[in-house]
Design a protein around this motif. Structure first.
Motif, PDB file in Angstrom:
ATOM      1  N   CYS A 229       0.816  -1.209   0.000  1.00 22.80           N
ATOM      2  CA  CYS A 229       0.000   0.000   0.000  1.00 22.80           C
ATOM      3  C   CYS A 229       0.848   1.257   0.000  1.00 22.80           C
ATOM      4  O   CYS A 229       0.356   2.337  -0.333  1.00 22.80           O
TER       5      CYS A 229
ATOM      6  N   LEU B 258       2.066   2.889   2.560  1.00 16.31           N
ATOM      7  CA  LEU B 258       1.892   3.793   3.704  1.00 16.31           C
ATOM      8  C   LEU B 258       3.226   4.047   4.411  1.00 16.31           C
ATOM      9  O   LEU B 258       3.480   5.153   4.881  1.00 16.31           O
TER      10      LEU B 258
ATOM     11  N   ARG C  20       5.071   6.654   2.443  1.00 13.02           N
ATOM     12  CA  ARG C  20       4.544   8.002   2.644  1.00 13.02           C
ATOM     13  C   ARG C  20       4.957   8.576   3.988  1.00 13.02           C
ATOM     14  O   ARG C  20       5.116   9.780   4.135  1.00 13.02           O
TER      15      ARG C  20
ATOM     16  N   ARG D  10       8.907  -0.861  -8.658  1.00 13.64           N
ATOM     17  CA  ARG D  10       8.019  -0.883  -9.813  1.00 13.64           C
ATOM     18  C   ARG D  10       8.726  -1.522 -10.991  1.00 13.64           C
ATOM     19  O   ARG D  10       9.951  -1.584 -11.030  1.00 13.64           O
TER      20      ARG D  10
ATOM     21  N   PHE E 211      -5.564  10.937  -3.398  1.00 15.47           N
ATOM     22  CA  PHE E 211      -4.299  10.271  -3.078  1.00 15.47           C
ATOM     23  C   PHE E 211      -3.109  11.127  -3.503  1.00 15.47           C
ATOM     24  O   PHE E 211      -2.063  11.121  -2.858  1.00 15.47           O
TER      25      PHE E 211
ATOM     26  N   PRO F 105       1.282  13.903  -1.961  1.00 15.32           N
ATOM     27  CA  PRO F 105       2.623  14.114  -2.513  1.00 15.32           C
ATOM     28  C   PRO F 105       2.752  15.400  -3.332  1.00 15.32           C
ATOM     29  O   PRO F 105       3.823  15.984  -3.371  1.00 15.32           O
TER      30      PRO F 105
ATOM     31  N   LYS G  22      -4.091   8.747   2.327  1.00 16.97           N
ATOM     32  CA  LYS G  22      -2.700   8.337   2.225  1.00 16.97           C
ATOM     33  C   LYS G  22      -2.635   6.840   1.964  1.00 16.97           C
ATOM     34  O   LYS G  22      -3.450   6.094   2.487  1.00 16.97           O
ATOM     35  N   GLY G  23      -1.666   6.426   1.168  1.00 16.73           N
ATOM     36  CA  GLY G  23      -1.533   5.012   0.833  1.00 16.73           C
ATOM     37  C   GLY G  23      -1.961   4.790  -0.603  1.00 16.73           C
ATOM     38  O   GLY G  23      -1.696   5.618  -1.468  1.00 16.73           O
ATOM     39  N   ASN G  24      -2.613   3.660  -0.870  1.00 12.86           N
ATOM     40  CA  ASN G  24      -3.241   3.472  -2.169  1.00 12.86           C
ATOM     41  C   ASN G  24      -4.455   2.575  -1.995  1.00 12.86           C
ATOM     42  O   ASN G  24      -4.879   2.304  -0.872  1.00 12.86           O
TER      43      ASN G  24
ATOM     44  N   SER H   4      -4.938  -0.485  -2.166  1.00 15.10           N
ATOM     45  CA  SER H   4      -4.762  -1.744  -1.439  1.00 15.10           C
ATOM     46  C   SER H   4      -4.980  -1.530   0.052  1.00 15.10           C
ATOM     47  O   SER H   4      -5.567  -2.367   0.725  1.00 15.10           O
ATOM     48  N   SER H   5      -4.475  -0.414   0.558  1.00 15.08           N
ATOM     49  CA  SER H   5      -4.712  -0.048   1.946  1.00 15.08           C
ATOM     50  C   SER H   5      -4.408   1.432   2.086  1.00 15.08           C
ATOM     51  O   SER H   5      -3.480   1.933   1.466  1.00 15.08           O
ATOM     52  N   SER H   6      -5.211   2.122   2.876  1.00 12.64           N
ATOM     53  CA  SER H   6      -5.009   3.567   2.976  1.00 12.64           C
ATOM     54  C   SER H   6      -5.483   4.047   4.330  1.00 12.64           C
ATOM     55  O   SER H   6      -6.027   3.278   5.131  1.00 12.64           O
TER      56      SER H   6
ATOM     57  N   LEU I 249      -1.582  -2.778 -10.053  1.00  8.54           N
ATOM     58  CA  LEU I 249      -0.450  -2.173 -10.763  1.00  8.54           C
ATOM     59  C   LEU I 249      -0.824  -0.798 -11.302  1.00  8.54           C
ATOM     60  O   LEU I 249      -0.063   0.162 -11.181  1.00  8.54           O
TER      61      LEU I 249
ATOM     62  N   ARG J   8      -1.442   1.786  -8.484  1.00 13.84           N
ATOM     63  CA  ARG J   8      -0.181   2.131  -7.829  1.00 13.84           C
ATOM     64  C   ARG J   8       0.669   3.012  -8.743  1.00 13.84           C
ATOM     65  O   ARG J   8       1.342   3.940  -8.292  1.00 13.84           O
TER      66      ARG J   8
ATOM     67  N   ILE K 228      -0.651   6.505  -8.467  1.00  9.79           N
ATOM     68  CA  ILE K 228      -0.453   7.186  -7.195  1.00  9.79           C
ATOM     69  C   ILE K 228       1.027   7.310  -6.846  1.00  9.79           C
ATOM     70  O   ILE K 228       1.466   8.321  -6.317  1.00  9.79           O
ATOM     71  N   PHE K 229       1.816   6.269  -7.154  1.00  2.48           N
ATOM     72  CA  PHE K 229       3.229   6.288  -6.765  1.00  2.48           C
ATOM     73  C   PHE K 229       4.172   6.446  -7.945  1.00  2.48           C
ATOM     74  O   PHE K 229       5.377   6.463  -7.780  1.00  2.48           O
ATOM     75  N   GLY K 230       3.628   6.529  -9.151  1.00  2.00           N
ATOM     76  CA  GLY K 230       4.483   6.629 -10.328  1.00  2.00           C
ATOM     77  C   GLY K 230       4.934   5.273 -10.804  1.00  2.00           C
ATOM     78  O   GLY K 230       4.754   4.261 -10.112  1.00  2.00           O
ATOM     79  N   GLY K 231       5.533   5.247 -11.978  1.00  2.00           N
ATOM     80  CA  GLY K 231       5.943   3.978 -12.580  1.00  2.00           C
ATOM     81  C   GLY K 231       5.392   3.921 -13.983  1.00  2.00           C
ATOM     82  O   GLY K 231       4.206   4.143 -14.181  1.00  2.00           O
TER      83      GLY K 231
ATOM     84  N   LEU L 150       6.230   1.333 -16.579  1.00  2.00           N
ATOM     85  CA  LEU L 150       5.986   0.048 -17.224  1.00  2.00           C
ATOM     86  C   LEU L 150       4.698  -0.603 -16.755  1.00  2.00           C
ATOM     87  O   LEU L 150       4.150  -1.455 -17.426  1.00  2.00           O
TER      88      LEU L 150
END
Lengths: 274, 283
Positions: free
Chosen positions: A58, A60, A63, A74, B35, B39, B47-49, B51-53, B161, B164, B167-170, B172
């Protein structure tokens, strides 16, 4: 309930497809278990197989990491491509763990993949520092770099400087950085600050860094092992006081070298040699 | 465009014909946006994504399907994750499990785009997914998680995928979304969400008894134009409630219904309404 032949066939076809898909995913996941040695897990992380079961990916912890050294792996992202996708890791040489007192990453984890039993950051074992390249370490060349020792948050416990004679000059000292795994948290400060182009000291996952002696090994010099130790009451066989020229040449006494000591005069075996 | 659709265009405003689509897109955007506020703007509402936040730093939310994999892999999670899953289960249990699919999941945008493109290009053919395959896959994922001792589907899950990556970049990870798009476009129409996705199957199970449902309340107005079947991502759920066959009431109780409301948008005679599952009125 009436189940037709057609339904059974369709269901088994679907089940087979589902099994193949899930099995394929499991195989991919198995591959991802081979975590590269530079990718360190956050403080409190369970052992890798349990961690992969527990982490819901997740982010967390990422963050809540104040120095933002944690990353979520990734696909296709250099080192990250080999770490199980979506799981947190850091690279010591990039940004080491700052060892925050409150351990916010562990507090953020909802599943306990980072075990909440870790309350003192000094007890964290993210990896173990190993001075992997003595040939290039400046201190091993007799210089006073000492940087890894100075930056260590557990200085004088996790890394000490051990004094040895420098055989090159024969009058100076070598102060060798020495890691004591029992106190090393694996934060990576030493690896980060090693002044060489490539760090001579590296933090490795403990399972790579540590050896393990067999459970049957006893160190006879340790007090705990001195009870019930075997006793050696028999006379001690000493080496000759003088070096014996031509070791295997027959002795002047005419006796064979290394022949059994005559039982009549055990004390004369070495010192009183003719 | 059918005659009914033309009528629809003439008699109903553009807003009425697109309101649920727009609301859904706004909701999907809002979730990812919340989300990203952290950032990008330092505002940590969420906060999080997916899957869990954690909402406002207090309320935990956990995806029950991901947590089920963790449980299957024999890890007993901390109370935070369990509580988060309970909150999510309660919410979707009430409003419909697959509300996640149509109102939250970012992959929905991808599969909707594939379905639209398919219609525009006139690609009528395609393999039908095996009936029940997603439920078999759900079971197989949990079983192999138990055998492999890790959350097996999370290695390949295009939903995880994609969200994420958002929210977190990436970069591929977009390959996963592209694969889903191509699968839906060229192999099976509505194939991913409707036939394969085990996360959607899990949410369908969660929402089996949900209170909020779509109903064909005004089915007497139906002029058999077929627009709802065209627009619906799970068209098989409409037939019985709309036609009232086998004594079925007007409420679409099938858990595969995503409560997306697209049928309400497109129906020119306004047959469908959002209502509760016990509302058996029909006229």
């Amino acid at each position: 309930m009436d189940i037709s032949r057609r339904q059974v066939l369709q269901a088994s076809a679907a089940a087979t497809q589902a099994g193949l898909l899930a099995g394929g995913a499991a195989l991919l996941g198995r591959q991802a278990q081979a975590r590269p040695a530079q990718a360190l897990r956050p403080p409190g992380a369970l052992a890798e197989p349990q961690f992969l079961a527990a982490c819901v990916r997740c982010g967390l912890c990422v963050r809540d990491c104040p120095p933002q050294n944690l990353k979520l792996s990734r696909w296709g992202d250099g080192l990250a491509s080999a770490v199980a996708v979506g799981t947190p890791y850091f690279e010591a040489r990039d940004i080491p763990c700052e060892m925050c007192e409150g351990i916010p990453c562990v507090k953020a984890c909802p599943t306990g993949a980072l075990a909440p039993t870790l309350t003192d950051i000094n007890e964290a074992r993210m990896g173990t520092a190993v001075l992997v390249d003595e040939e290039n370490c400046l201190n091993f060349q007799g210089l006073r770099c000492d940087v890894c020792y100075r930056v260590c948050p557990v200085i004088d416990k996790a890394i000490t400087l051990e004094k040895f004679s420098n055989p090159r000059s024969d009058r100076h000292a070598l102060l060798l950085p020495t890691v004591h795994a029992s106190d090393c948290t694996g934060c990576g400060k030493c690896e980060k600050s090693c002044v060489l182009e490539q760090a001579a000291i590296k933090v490795l996952p403990p399972e790579l860094a540590r050896g393990h002696a067999g459970a049957h090994y006893r160190k006879g010099w340790e007090a705990a092992n001195q009870a019930d130790r075997p006793r050696f009451d028999l006379p001690v066989q000493n080496l000759p006081a003088q070096p014996v020229p031509g070791d295997l040449v027959p002795l002047r006494s005419g006796r064979e070298p290394y022949a059994a000591v005559p039982s009549a005069a055990p004390a004369a075996a070495s010192g009183a040699a003719p | 465009m059918t005659a009914a659709a033309a009528l629809n265009a003439a008699s109903r405003s553009w807003w009425l014909r697109h309101r649920f689509l727009l609301l859904r897109r706004s909701s999907q955007l809002l979730v990812v946006g919340l989300f990203l506020l952290g950032p990008l703007a330092g505002l940590w509402l969420l906060k999080g994504n997916l899957s869990s936040s954690r909402v406002l730093g207090v309320l935990p939310l956990t995806d029950p399907f991901v947590l089920a994999q963790t449980l299957a892999a024999r890890h007993w999670p901390e109370a935070t994750a369990l509580l988060g899953a309970l909150v999510v289960l309660a919410f979707y249990g009430l409003v419909g499990g697959r509300v996640f699919c149509s109102w939250v999941c970012p992959v929905n945008v991808v599969t909707d785009a594939a379905a639209t493109l398919r219609r525009r290009l006139g690609l009528a053919v395609g393999r039908a997914p095996k009936p029940g395959l997603r439920y078999w896959l759900l079971g197989a994922v949990l079983l192999s998680s138990a055998l492999a001792g890790q959350a097996v589907w999370e290695t390949v899950n295009p939903v995880s995928l994609t969200q994420r990556a958002l929210i977190f970049g990436g970069t591929l990870a977009w390959g996963a979304a592209a694969a889903v798009f191509l699968y839906d476009l060229f192999i099976t129409p509505r194939g991913w969400c409707g036939g394969l996705c085990p996360a959607g199957a899990a949410y369908a199970l969660v929402g089996r008894g949900s209170l909020l449902r779509v109903a064909a309340t005004h089915s007497s107005r139906c002029n058999d134009c077929g627009d709802c079947f065209q627009a619906c991502p799970e068209p098989q759920v409409i037939t019985l409630p709309l036609k009232g066959k086998q004594g079925v009431g007007p409420v679409i109780r099938d858990s595969a219904c995503t409560n997306c409301g697209r049928c309400i948008d497109v129906c020119s005679t306004e047959v469908f309404t959002f209502t509760h599952r016990f509302d058996d009125r029909r006229n």
